[in-house]
Design a protein around this motif. Structure first.
Motif, PDB file in Angstrom:
ATOM      1  N   VAL A   5      23.796  32.415   6.717  1.00 61.55           N
ATOM      2  CA  VAL A   5      23.984  32.591   8.154  1.00 61.55           C
ATOM      3  C   VAL A   5      22.611  32.753   8.794  1.00 61.55           C
ATOM      4  CG1 VAL A   5      24.896  34.094   9.964  1.00 61.55           C
ATOM      5  CG2 VAL A   5      26.251  33.676   7.897  1.00 61.55           C
ATOM      6  N   CYS A  10      23.413  33.359  15.133  1.00 65.04           N
ATOM      7  CA  CYS A  10      24.716  34.046  15.164  1.00 65.04           C
ATOM      8  C   CYS A  10      24.815  34.940  16.397  1.00 65.04           C
ATOM      9  CB  CYS A  10      24.872  34.896  13.900  1.00 65.04           C
ATOM     10  SG  CYS A  10      26.337  35.949  13.886  1.00 65.04           S
ATOM     11  N   ILE A  11      25.966  34.854  17.068  1.00 67.86           N
ATOM     12  CA  ILE A  11      26.193  35.697  18.244  1.00 67.86           C
ATOM     13  C   ILE A  11      27.209  36.799  17.947  1.00 67.86           C
ATOM     14  CG2 ILE A  11      25.540  33.935  19.932  1.00 67.86           C
ATOM     15  CD1 ILE A  11      28.563  33.323  20.289  1.00 67.86           C
ATOM     16  N   GLY A  12      27.569  36.915  16.669  1.00 64.72           N
ATOM     17  CA  GLY A  12      28.472  37.994  16.260  1.00 64.72           C
ATOM     18  C   GLY A  12      29.900  37.813  16.720  1.00 64.72           C
ATOM     19  N   CYS A  13      30.334  36.567  16.793  1.00 59.07           N
ATOM     20  CA  CYS A  13      31.694  36.327  17.311  1.00 59.07           C
ATOM     21  C   CYS A  13      32.763  36.808  16.339  1.00 59.07           C
ATOM     22  CB  CYS A  13      31.890  34.856  17.638  1.00 59.07           C
ATOM     23  SG  CYS A  13      32.267  33.840  16.209  1.00 59.07           S
ATOM     24  N   GLY A  14      32.426  36.901  15.066  1.00 58.77           N
ATOM     25  CA  GLY A  14      33.381  37.443  14.085  1.00 58.77           C
ATOM     26  C   GLY A  14      34.342  36.437  13.491  1.00 58.77           C
ATOM     27  N   ALA A  15      34.188  35.169  13.827  1.00 58.06           N
ATOM     28  CA  ALA A  15      35.131  34.167  13.318  1.00 58.06           C
ATOM     29  C   ALA A  15      34.992  33.957  11.809  1.00 58.06           C
ATOM     30  CB  ALA A  15      34.932  32.848  14.053  1.00 58.06           C
ATOM     31  N   MET A  26      30.647  41.043   8.419  1.00 57.92           N
ATOM     32  CA  MET A  26      29.804  41.495   9.508  1.00 57.92           C
ATOM     33  C   MET A  26      28.949  42.655   8.997  1.00 57.92           C
ATOM     34  SD  MET A  26      30.854  39.316  11.634  1.00 57.92           S
ATOM     35  CE  MET A  26      29.885  39.752  13.098  1.00 57.92           C
ATOM     36  N   ALA A  32      26.750  38.317  11.275  1.00 53.61           N
ATOM     37  CA  ALA A  32      27.384  37.979  10.002  1.00 53.61           C
ATOM     38  C   ALA A  32      26.349  37.730   8.915  1.00 53.61           C
ATOM     39  CB  ALA A  32      28.260  36.745  10.184  1.00 53.61           C
ATOM     40  N   CYS A  54      32.229  27.927  13.340  1.00 50.84           N
ATOM     41  CA  CYS A  54      31.265  28.769  14.053  1.00 50.84           C
ATOM     42  C   CYS A  54      30.903  28.111  15.381  1.00 50.84           C
ATOM     43  CB  CYS A  54      30.012  28.974  13.198  1.00 50.84           C
ATOM     44  SG  CYS A  54      28.734  29.910  14.077  1.00 50.84           S
ATOM     45  N   PRO A  55      31.062  28.835  16.475  1.00 56.82           N
ATOM     46  CA  PRO A  55      30.834  28.222  17.795  1.00 56.82           C
ATOM     47  C   PRO A  55      29.381  27.878  18.067  1.00 56.82           C
ATOM     48  CG  PRO A  55      31.230  30.577  18.027  1.00 56.82           C
ATOM     49  CD  PRO A  55      31.500  30.233  16.582  1.00 56.82           C
ATOM     50  N   ALA A  58      25.851  28.517  13.318  1.00 57.42           N
ATOM     51  CA  ALA A  58      24.879  29.390  12.653  1.00 57.42           C
ATOM     52  C   ALA A  58      25.025  29.391  11.132  1.00 57.42           C
ATOM     53  CB  ALA A  58      25.041  30.822  13.176  1.00 57.42           C
ATOM     54  N   ILE A  59      26.107  28.792  10.631  1.00 60.35           N
ATOM     55  CA  ILE A  59      26.372  28.833   9.182  1.00 60.35           C
ATOM     56  C   ILE A  59      25.956  27.522   8.542  1.00 60.35           C
ATOM     57  CG2 ILE A  59      28.149  29.080   7.417  1.00 60.35           C
ATOM     58  CD1 ILE A  59      29.780  30.647   9.483  1.00 60.35           C
TER      59      ILE A  59
HETATM   60 FE1  F3S Z   1      28.226  34.549  13.756  1.00 61.68          FE
HETATM   61 FE2  F3S Z   1      29.198  32.155  13.737  1.00 61.68          FE
HETATM   62 FE3  F3S Z   1      30.121  33.947  12.111  1.00 61.68          FE
HETATM   63  S1  F3S Z   1      28.575  33.298  15.537  1.00 61.68           S
HETATM   64  S2  F3S Z   1      29.913  35.843  13.219  1.00 61.68           S
HETATM   65  S3  F3S Z   1      28.068  33.116  12.108  1.00 61.68           S
HETATM   66  S4  F3S Z   1      31.299  32.381  13.100  1.00 61.68           S
END
Ligand code: F3S
Length: 62
Positions: A5, A10-15, A26, A32, A54-55, A58-59
């Motif tokens: 990650v 990463c914006i910490g969306c939690g998906a 997390m 993440a 991931c929106p 980031a992964i």
């Molecule tokens: Fe972050 Fe994407 Fe996961 S924004 S929490 S790496 S789905």
């Protein structure tokens, strides 16, 4: 398969931990991490799904 990650993205969306808790979780910083890598073969599909979901892309899996 390896998973990572990008914490700068990463914006910490939690998906991702919701889609693939076997690989992603997390952390205290609200972002993440891939805590199991290399990814076990039986969860590769769901790790890939998490990466695609991931929106902010980031992964990275490879
Ligand atoms: Fe972050 Fe994407 Fe996961 S924004 S929490 S790496 S789905």
């Amino acid at each position: 398969m390896n998973a990572s990650v990008d914490k700068d993205t990463c914006i910490g969306c939690g998906a991702c931990p919701s889609i693939c808790p076997e690989v992603f979780k997390m952390e205290d910083d609200g972002l993440a991490t891939a805590y199991v890598t290399p990814v076990p073969s039986e969860v590769e599909a769901s790790a890939q799904e998490a990466a695609e979901g991931c929106p902010v892309d980031a992964i990275h899996v490879e």
